[in-house]
Design a protein around this motif. Structure first.
Motif, PDB file in Angstrom:
ATOM      1  N   MET A   1      42.784  41.608  46.878  1.00  0.00           N
ATOM      2  CA  MET A   1      44.184  41.988  47.046  1.00  0.00           C
ATOM      3  C   MET A   1      44.425  43.344  46.376  1.00  0.00           C
ATOM      4  O   MET A   1      44.179  43.506  45.181  1.00  0.00           O
ATOM      5  N   LEU A   2      44.879  44.302  47.149  1.00  0.00           N
ATOM      6  CA  LEU A   2      45.158  45.630  46.613  1.00  0.00           C
ATOM      7  C   LEU A   2      46.449  45.627  45.815  1.00  0.00           C
ATOM      8  O   LEU A   2      47.419  44.967  46.177  1.00  0.00           O
ATOM      9  N   THR A   3      46.469  46.357  44.726  1.00  0.00           N
ATOM     10  CA  THR A   3      47.695  46.514  43.955  1.00  0.00           C
ATOM     11  C   THR A   3      48.622  47.489  44.664  1.00  0.00           C
ATOM     12  O   THR A   3      48.205  48.222  45.571  1.00  0.00           O
ATOM     13  N   GLN A   4      49.881  47.530  44.219  1.00  0.00           N
ATOM     14  CA  GLN A   4      50.815  48.479  44.808  1.00  0.00           C
ATOM     15  C   GLN A   4      50.353  49.914  44.580  1.00  0.00           C
ATOM     16  O   GLN A   4      50.474  50.751  45.466  1.00  0.00           O
ATOM     17  N   GLU A   5      49.788  50.190  43.421  1.00  0.00           N
ATOM     18  CA  GLU A   5      49.296  51.540  43.153  1.00  0.00           C
ATOM     19  C   GLU A   5      48.164  51.903  44.096  1.00  0.00           C
ATOM     20  O   GLU A   5      48.098  53.036  44.603  1.00  0.00           O
ATOM     21  N   GLU A   6      47.283  50.962  44.368  1.00  0.00           N
ATOM     22  CA  GLU A   6      46.185  51.222  45.306  1.00  0.00           C
ATOM     23  C   GLU A   6      46.713  51.444  46.724  1.00  0.00           C
ATOM     24  O   GLU A   6      46.204  52.297  47.463  1.00  0.00           O
ATOM     25  N   LEU A   7      47.752  50.689  47.098  1.00  0.00           N
ATOM     26  CA  LEU A   7      48.368  50.885  48.415  1.00  0.00           C
ATOM     27  C   LEU A   7      48.986  52.279  48.506  1.00  0.00           C
ATOM     28  O   LEU A   7      48.871  52.957  49.535  1.00  0.00           O
ATOM     29  N   LYS A   8      49.629  52.707  47.439  1.00  0.00           N
ATOM     30  CA  LYS A   8      50.219  54.052  47.419  1.00  0.00           C
ATOM     31  C   LYS A   8      49.133  55.120  47.540  1.00  0.00           C
ATOM     32  O   LYS A   8      49.308  56.121  48.251  1.00  0.00           O
ATOM     33  N   GLN A   9      48.031  54.936  46.860  1.00  0.00           N
ATOM     34  CA  GLN A   9      46.940  55.907  46.930  1.00  0.00           C
ATOM     35  C   GLN A   9      46.397  56.004  48.352  1.00  0.00           C
ATOM     36  O   GLN A   9      46.102  57.106  48.845  1.00  0.00           O
ATOM     37  N   LYS A  10      46.268  54.866  49.020  1.00  0.00           N
ATOM     38  CA  LYS A  10      45.751  54.873  50.388  1.00  0.00           C
ATOM     39  C   LYS A  10      46.695  55.586  51.353  1.00  0.00           C
ATOM     40  O   LYS A  10      46.261  56.341  52.227  1.00  0.00           O
ATOM     41  N   VAL A  11      48.010  55.362  51.202  1.00  0.00           N
ATOM     42  CA  VAL A  11      48.937  56.014  52.133  1.00  0.00           C
ATOM     43  C   VAL A  11      49.063  57.503  51.817  1.00  0.00           C
ATOM     44  O   VAL A  11      49.257  58.319  52.729  1.00  0.00           O
ATOM     45  N   ALA A  12      48.918  57.876  50.556  1.00  0.00           N
ATOM     46  CA  ALA A  12      48.923  59.303  50.220  1.00  0.00           C
ATOM     47  C   ALA A  12      47.724  59.998  50.857  1.00  0.00           C
ATOM     48  O   ALA A  12      47.842  61.126  51.366  1.00  0.00           O
ATOM     49  N   ARG A  13      46.586  59.329  50.868  1.00  0.00           N
ATOM     50  CA  ARG A  13      45.396  59.888  51.508  1.00  0.00           C
ATOM     51  C   ARG A  13      45.598  59.979  53.028  1.00  0.00           C
ATOM     52  O   ARG A  13      45.212  60.969  53.663  1.00  0.00           O
ATOM     53  N   ALA A  14      46.232  58.957  53.605  1.00  0.00           N
ATOM     54  CA  ALA A  14      46.506  58.981  55.041  1.00  0.00           C
ATOM     55  C   ALA A  14      47.464  60.125  55.390  1.00  0.00           C
ATOM     56  O   ALA A  14      47.319  60.776  56.428  1.00  0.00           O
ATOM     57  N   ALA A  15      48.433  60.379  54.516  1.00  0.00           N
ATOM     58  CA  ALA A  15      49.358  61.492  54.743  1.00  0.00           C
ATOM     59  C   ALA A  15      48.624  62.822  54.677  1.00  0.00           C
ATOM     60  O   ALA A  15      48.904  63.737  55.461  1.00  0.00           O
ATOM     61  N   LEU A  16      47.675  62.933  53.760  1.00  0.00           N
ATOM     62  CA  LEU A  16      46.883  64.156  53.672  1.00  0.00           C
ATOM     63  C   LEU A  16      46.077  64.354  54.953  1.00  0.00           C
ATOM     64  O   LEU A  16      46.024  65.471  55.500  1.00  0.00           O
ATOM     65  N   ASP A  17      45.481  63.294  55.463  1.00  0.00           N
ATOM     66  CA  ASP A  17      44.731  63.382  56.718  1.00  0.00           C
ATOM     67  C   ASP A  17      45.653  63.791  57.868  1.00  0.00           C
ATOM     68  O   ASP A  17      45.240  64.514  58.783  1.00  0.00           O
ATOM     69  N   TYR A  18      46.894  63.312  57.834  1.00  0.00           N
ATOM     70  CA  TYR A  18      47.870  63.656  58.878  1.00  0.00           C
ATOM     71  C   TYR A  18      48.218  65.135  58.822  1.00  0.00           C
ATOM     72  O   TYR A  18      48.361  65.797  59.861  1.00  0.00           O
ATOM     73  N   VAL A  19      48.350  65.665  57.622  1.00  0.00           N
ATOM     74  CA  VAL A  19      48.829  67.038  57.436  1.00  0.00           C
ATOM     75  C   VAL A  19      47.737  68.079  57.634  1.00  0.00           C
ATOM     76  O   VAL A  19      48.004  69.189  58.122  1.00  0.00           O
ATOM     77  N   LEU A  20      46.506  67.760  57.266  1.00  0.00           N
ATOM     78  CA  LEU A  20      45.437  68.768  57.270  1.00  0.00           C
ATOM     79  C   LEU A  20      45.314  69.529  58.599  1.00  0.00           C
ATOM     80  O   LEU A  20      45.150  70.753  58.587  1.00  0.00           O
TER      81      LEU A  20
END
Length: 227
Positions: A1-20
């Motif tokens: 089970m991922l923590t909320q902080e881990e979920l935030k890290q994953k979506v921040a990385r996904a946003a970076l992939d979206y923006v690049l």
């Protein structure tokens, strides 16, 4: 089970992939405020050589960007940005949002207004069937606090002054609890029309265009029905 902080890290990385793919030497992007936005800023720093700079929705985010070597522009210098990345306190299936838990709602709304795409980055705890469990922030001119509180009570909410907090615009925040917001765009317009309100934290008249939602099964991409 991922923590909320881990979920935030994953979506921040996904946003970076979206923006690049959008980055280029003449590109300025819009960046919001909050813990998830901070994670995005931290990841963006490694790619600062690819783009011109950023406009920011708060002094806090501007300071973080500057410290990482990303140039921050005054929004008056910029006509449009291709993308605005920011989080939310609540978001529904229509990509209507409550924002302003960090007190930057007015500048967030301004930066979002010049963006071609508003990409909201959230973890699954922020997705709700109906907005309103999170208290709705309203930025208010100080002399109007009592009157705005009385007017908001007509919508069924109870307003509480956010103690010890002043916005970057020199105003104060009323946090309104007890609302069940079934028509968010209508309520946004009604509250924004109260004399003394700078803006409320409903982003429904112009909500997000895309939401990246971090879940235990991965990051999902949701699109606004308005798109």
């Amino acid at each position: 089970m991922l923590t909320q902080e881990e979920l935030k890290q994953k979506v921040a990385r996904a946003a970076l992939d979206y923006v690049l793919p959008l980055l280029a030497p003449d590109v300025v992007i819009g960046i919001g405020t909050g813990s998830t936005a901070n994670l995005f800023i931290d990841g963006l720093a490694a790619h600062k050589h690819l783009f011109k700079g950023a406009v920011s929705s708060s002094e806090r985010s501007s300071a973080r960007l500057t410290a990482l070597g990303i140039h921050v522009f005054d929004l008056n210098q910029i006509d449009r940005v291709p993308v605005y990345i920011d989080g939310a306190d609540e978001i529904d299936a229509g990509l209507n949002m409550i924002k302003g838990g960090g007190g930057a709602l007015t500048r967030e709304k301004i930066v979002a207004s010049v963006a071609d795409r508003f990409v909201c980055i959230v973890d699954e705890s922020k997705l709700v069937p109906c907005l309103g469990k999170f208290p709705l922030p309203i930025e208010v001119i100080p002399m109007a606090i009592a009157e705005v509180s009385r007017r908001v009570a007509r919508f069924g909410g109870t307003a509480a002054l956010r103690q010890g907090f002043t916005t970057d615009n020199g105003c104060q925040i009323l946090d309104v609890s007890g609302l069940r917001i079934e028509s968010p765009a209508e309520l946004e317009a009604q509250i924004n029309n109260i004399a003394g309100v700078v803006t409320c934290g409903l982003f429904a008249i112009a909500g997000a265009d895309v939401a990246l939602l971090s879940t235990q099964q991965g990051v999902q991409t949701l699109y606004s029905p308005r798109s």
